[in-house]
Motif scaffolding. Structure first.
Motif, PDB file in Angstrom:
ATOM      1  N   ARG A 194     -10.498   1.303  -1.136  1.00 16.10           N
ATOM      2  CA  ARG A 194     -11.402   2.040  -0.252  1.00 16.10           C
ATOM      3  C   ARG A 194     -11.122   1.789   1.222  1.00 16.10           C
ATOM      4  N   GLU A 195     -10.597   0.604   1.541  1.00 14.13           N
ATOM      5  CA  GLU A 195     -10.395   0.281   2.950  1.00 14.13           C
ATOM      6  C   GLU A 195      -9.147   0.951   3.527  1.00 14.13           C
ATOM      7  N   LEU A 196      -8.290   1.488   2.658  1.00 15.58           N
ATOM      8  CA  LEU A 196      -7.090   2.165   3.127  1.00 15.58           C
ATOM      9  C   LEU A 196      -7.343   3.658   3.275  1.00 15.58           C
ATOM     10  N   GLU A 197      -6.723   4.268   4.238  1.00 16.09           N
ATOM     11  CA  GLU A 197      -6.907   5.686   4.470  1.00 16.09           C
ATOM     12  C   GLU A 197      -5.994   6.494   3.552  1.00 16.09           C
ATOM     13  N   HIS A 198      -6.621   7.294   2.697  1.00 18.54           N
ATOM     14  CA  HIS A 198      -5.903   8.212   1.827  1.00 18.54           C
ATOM     15  C   HIS A 198      -6.441   9.608   2.121  1.00 18.54           C
ATOM     16  N   PRO A 199      -5.769  10.361   2.955  1.00 18.98           N
ATOM     17  CA  PRO A 199      -6.299  11.654   3.396  1.00 18.98           C
ATOM     18  C   PRO A 199      -6.521  12.661   2.277  1.00 18.98           C
ATOM     19  N   LYS A 200      -5.749  12.554   1.192  1.00 16.79           N
ATOM     20  CA  LYS A 200      -5.885  13.541   0.122  1.00 16.79           C
ATOM     21  C   LYS A 200      -6.688  13.021  -1.065  1.00 16.79           C
ATOM     22  N   CYS A 201      -6.202  11.928  -1.631  1.00 13.37           N
ATOM     23  CA  CYS A 201      -6.774  11.478  -2.908  1.00 13.37           C
ATOM     24  C   CYS A 201      -7.325  10.060  -2.832  1.00 13.37           C
ATOM     25  N   ALA A 202      -8.272   9.788  -3.714  1.00 16.05           N
ATOM     26  CA  ALA A 202      -8.796   8.443  -3.925  1.00 16.05           C
ATOM     27  C   ALA A 202      -8.700   8.157  -5.418  1.00 16.05           C
ATOM     28  N   SER A 203      -8.777   6.888  -5.778  1.00 15.24           N
ATOM     29  CA  SER A 203      -8.699   6.551  -7.202  1.00 15.24           C
ATOM     30  C   SER A 203      -9.298   5.180  -7.459  1.00 15.24           C
ATOM     31  N   ILE A 204      -9.613   4.951  -8.720  1.00 16.25           N
ATOM     32  CA  ILE A 204     -10.014   3.638  -9.217  1.00 16.25           C
ATOM     33  C   ILE A 204      -9.182   3.354 -10.462  1.00 16.25           C
ATOM     34  N   ALA A 205      -8.997   2.075 -10.786  1.00 18.03           N
ATOM     35  CA  ALA A 205      -8.160   1.719 -11.931  1.00 18.03           C
ATOM     36  C   ALA A 205      -8.715   0.509 -12.656  1.00 18.03           C
ATOM     37  N   ARG A 213      -3.441 -10.806 -21.270  1.00 21.30           N
ATOM     38  CA  ARG A 213      -2.396 -10.310 -20.380  1.00 21.30           C
ATOM     39  C   ARG A 213      -2.621  -8.827 -20.140  1.00 21.30           C
ATOM     40  N   VAL A 214      -2.189  -8.340 -18.984  1.00 17.64           N
ATOM     41  CA  VAL A 214      -2.337  -6.920 -18.662  1.00 17.64           C
ATOM     42  C   VAL A 214      -1.134  -6.171 -19.227  1.00 17.64           C
ATOM     43  N   ILE A 215      -1.397  -5.247 -20.144  1.00  8.63           N
ATOM     44  CA  ILE A 215      -0.336  -4.463 -20.769  1.00  8.63           C
ATOM     45  C   ILE A 215      -0.050  -3.205 -19.959  1.00  8.63           C
ATOM     46  N   ALA A 216      -1.104  -2.631 -19.384  1.00  6.74           N
ATOM     47  CA  ALA A 216      -0.982  -1.409 -18.583  1.00  6.74           C
ATOM     48  C   ALA A 216      -2.238  -1.286 -17.737  1.00  6.74           C
ATOM     49  N   CYS A 217      -2.250  -0.322 -16.839  1.00  7.47           N
ATOM     50  CA  CYS A 217      -3.449   0.009 -16.077  1.00  7.47           C
ATOM     51  C   CYS A 217      -3.641   1.521 -16.123  1.00  7.47           C
ATOM     52  N   ILE A 218      -4.891   1.967 -16.146  1.00  8.46           N
ATOM     53  CA  ILE A 218      -5.186   3.391 -16.162  1.00  8.46           C
ATOM     54  C   ILE A 218      -6.136   3.709 -15.016  1.00  8.46           C
ATOM     55  N   ASN A 219      -6.033   4.928 -14.496  1.00 10.53           N
ATOM     56  CA  ASN A 219      -6.856   5.290 -13.349  1.00 10.53           C
ATOM     57  C   ASN A 219      -7.496   6.657 -13.515  1.00 10.53           C
ATOM     58  N   ILE A 220      -8.362   6.974 -12.575  1.00 14.10           N
ATOM     59  CA  ILE A 220      -8.874   8.323 -12.367  1.00 14.10           C
ATOM     60  C   ILE A 220      -8.624   8.645 -10.904  1.00 14.10           C
ATOM     61  N   VAL A 221      -8.052   9.815 -10.651  1.00 11.13           N
ATOM     62  CA  VAL A 221      -7.712  10.248  -9.293  1.00 11.13           C
ATOM     63  C   VAL A 221      -8.530  11.480  -8.942  1.00 11.13           C
ATOM     64  N   TRP A 222      -9.095  11.491  -7.725  1.00 16.54           N
ATOM     65  CA  TRP A 222      -9.858  12.659  -7.301  1.00 16.54           C
ATOM     66  C   TRP A 222      -9.570  12.994  -5.842  1.00 16.54           C
ATOM     67  N   VAL A 223      -9.883  14.210  -5.463  1.00 15.24           N
ATOM     68  CA  VAL A 223      -9.722  14.636  -4.077  1.00 15.24           C
ATOM     69  C   VAL A 223     -10.872  14.042  -3.277  1.00 15.24           C
ATOM     70  N   ALA A 224     -10.528  13.186  -2.334  1.00 15.62           N
ATOM     71  CA  ALA A 224     -11.536  12.378  -1.640  1.00 15.62           C
ATOM     72  C   ALA A 224     -12.597  13.216  -0.942  1.00 15.62           C
ATOM     73  N   ALA A 225     -12.230  14.388  -0.456  1.00 17.58           N
ATOM     74  CA  ALA A 225     -13.172  15.186   0.327  1.00 17.58           C
ATOM     75  C   ALA A 225     -14.169  15.952  -0.528  1.00 17.58           C
ATOM     76  N   THR A 226     -13.974  15.967  -1.832  1.00 21.36           N
ATOM     77  CA  THR A 226     -14.804  16.828  -2.681  1.00 21.36           C
ATOM     78  C   THR A 226     -15.917  16.106  -3.429  1.00 21.36           C
ATOM     79  N   ILE A 227     -15.813  14.792  -3.555  1.00 17.81           N
ATOM     80  CA  ILE A 227     -16.818  14.058  -4.325  1.00 17.81           C
ATOM     81  C   ILE A 227     -16.979  12.659  -3.747  1.00 17.81           C
ATOM     82  N   ASP A 228     -18.207  12.200  -3.672  1.00 15.80           N
ATOM     83  CA  ASP A 228     -18.502  10.896  -3.099  1.00 15.80           C
ATOM     84  C   ASP A 228     -18.033   9.778  -4.025  1.00 15.80           C
ATOM     85  N   TYR A 229     -17.544   8.715  -3.421  1.00 21.24           N
ATOM     86  CA  TYR A 229     -17.008   7.579  -4.188  1.00 21.24           C
ATOM     87  C   TYR A 229     -18.051   7.023  -5.158  1.00 21.24           C
TER      88      TYR A 229
END
Length: 261
Positions: A194-205, A213-229
């Motif tokens: 959240r502290e980094l500027e991503h003009p197009k997209c935001a995501s959580i993982a 042990r961590v085998i993989a990571c999965i995320n959801i990506v959204w257009v930052a301007a269209t929906i509140d974090y």
């Protein structure tokens, strides 16, 4: 009939086993530990490198195993579990949340996207995501891997990043940032940037874990301007976490085996 042992193969396997235990080492350290001539060790390492089983850091001449070693282990390889378990569950997640999602694994100090729903998400603004890399400290996928990895593994990865001349790795030297990032990720159960500027997209993982042990990571990506974090956290984080849990349960059911590469 008794066959003579193939000494060169025996030595090569011993080097692989040793690297599998220590994760990274130099020619001198391997030669000393295994009581092998240094030229022999160097030839073995060069051969393994040519076959993509390890890579050598240009900055410190340290050899590390690559994820290709997992193909030599028992059970499911990355490709198999991602194809039979990860991809279907990721697609199910994408159909529920509609926003694009990715599954990434760690390789050579970066997260590599191995599966993605960008191709069919109605909200995706990117294409051709599979194979793309994400930075360990400047992406939620990377931060999730680091935050939830065992301390020893994380420290080794950070040490490698600190040796890099890439300015993007400067955060690896910021102890206050690292402590905050790790603690907040573990408390929340997910990672963000959240502290980094991503003009197009935001995501959580979130991490997909197996035997701590961590085998993989999965995320959801959204257009930052269209929906509140915060709305994303409320509406979609439960689905992301459920997908993570289903992947973890599936890995246990499969009897997944992972090398320490």
């Amino acid at each position: 009939m008794t066959y003579k042992k193939i000494c060169s193969l025996d030595r090569g396997l011993k080097v692989l086993e040793y690297l599998n235990t220590v994760r990274a080492s130099t020619v001198n350290a391997i030669a000393t530990e295994l009581k092998l001539p240094r030229p022999t060790v160097y030839r073995i390492l060069e051969t393994l490198e040519e076959h993509g089983l390890l890579y050598r850091s240009a900055s410190d001449s340290v050899f590390r195993l690559t994820s290709a070693v997992r193909h030599l282990s028992e059970g499911f390889t990355d490709e198999e579990w991602i194809r039979t378990l990860g991809a279907p569950l990721l697609r199910r997640l994408g159909e529920k949340v509609l926003w694009p999602t990715d599954l990434a694994t760690f390789e050579n100090d970066a997260m590599v996207i191995r599966e993605s729903t960008h191709s069919f998400s109605p909200f995706s603004i990117d294409v051709g995501m599979i194979g793309r890399k994400r930075h360990l400290l400047k992406s939620p996928l990377g931060r999730a891997y680091l935050a939830f990895s065992p301390d020893e593994e994380r420290n080794e990865i950070l040490a490698s990043l600190r040796r890099s001349q890439d300015p993007d790795n400067a955060l690896s030297r910021d102890e206050a940032f690292l402590e905050k990032m790790i603690s907040s990720s573990r408390v929340n159960g997910y990672s963000n940037c959240r502290e980094l500027e991503h003009p197009k997209c935001a995501s959580i993982a979130v991490p997909v874990m197996y035997k701590q042990r961590v085998i993989a990571c999965i995320n959801i990506v959204w257009v930052a301007a269209t929906i509140d974090y915060d709305e994303v956290i409320t509406r979609y984080l439960p689905e992301l976490v459920q997908t993570k849990l289903d992947m973890e349960a599936g890995l246990i059911k499969m009897g997944f085996q992972r090398s320490q590469a």
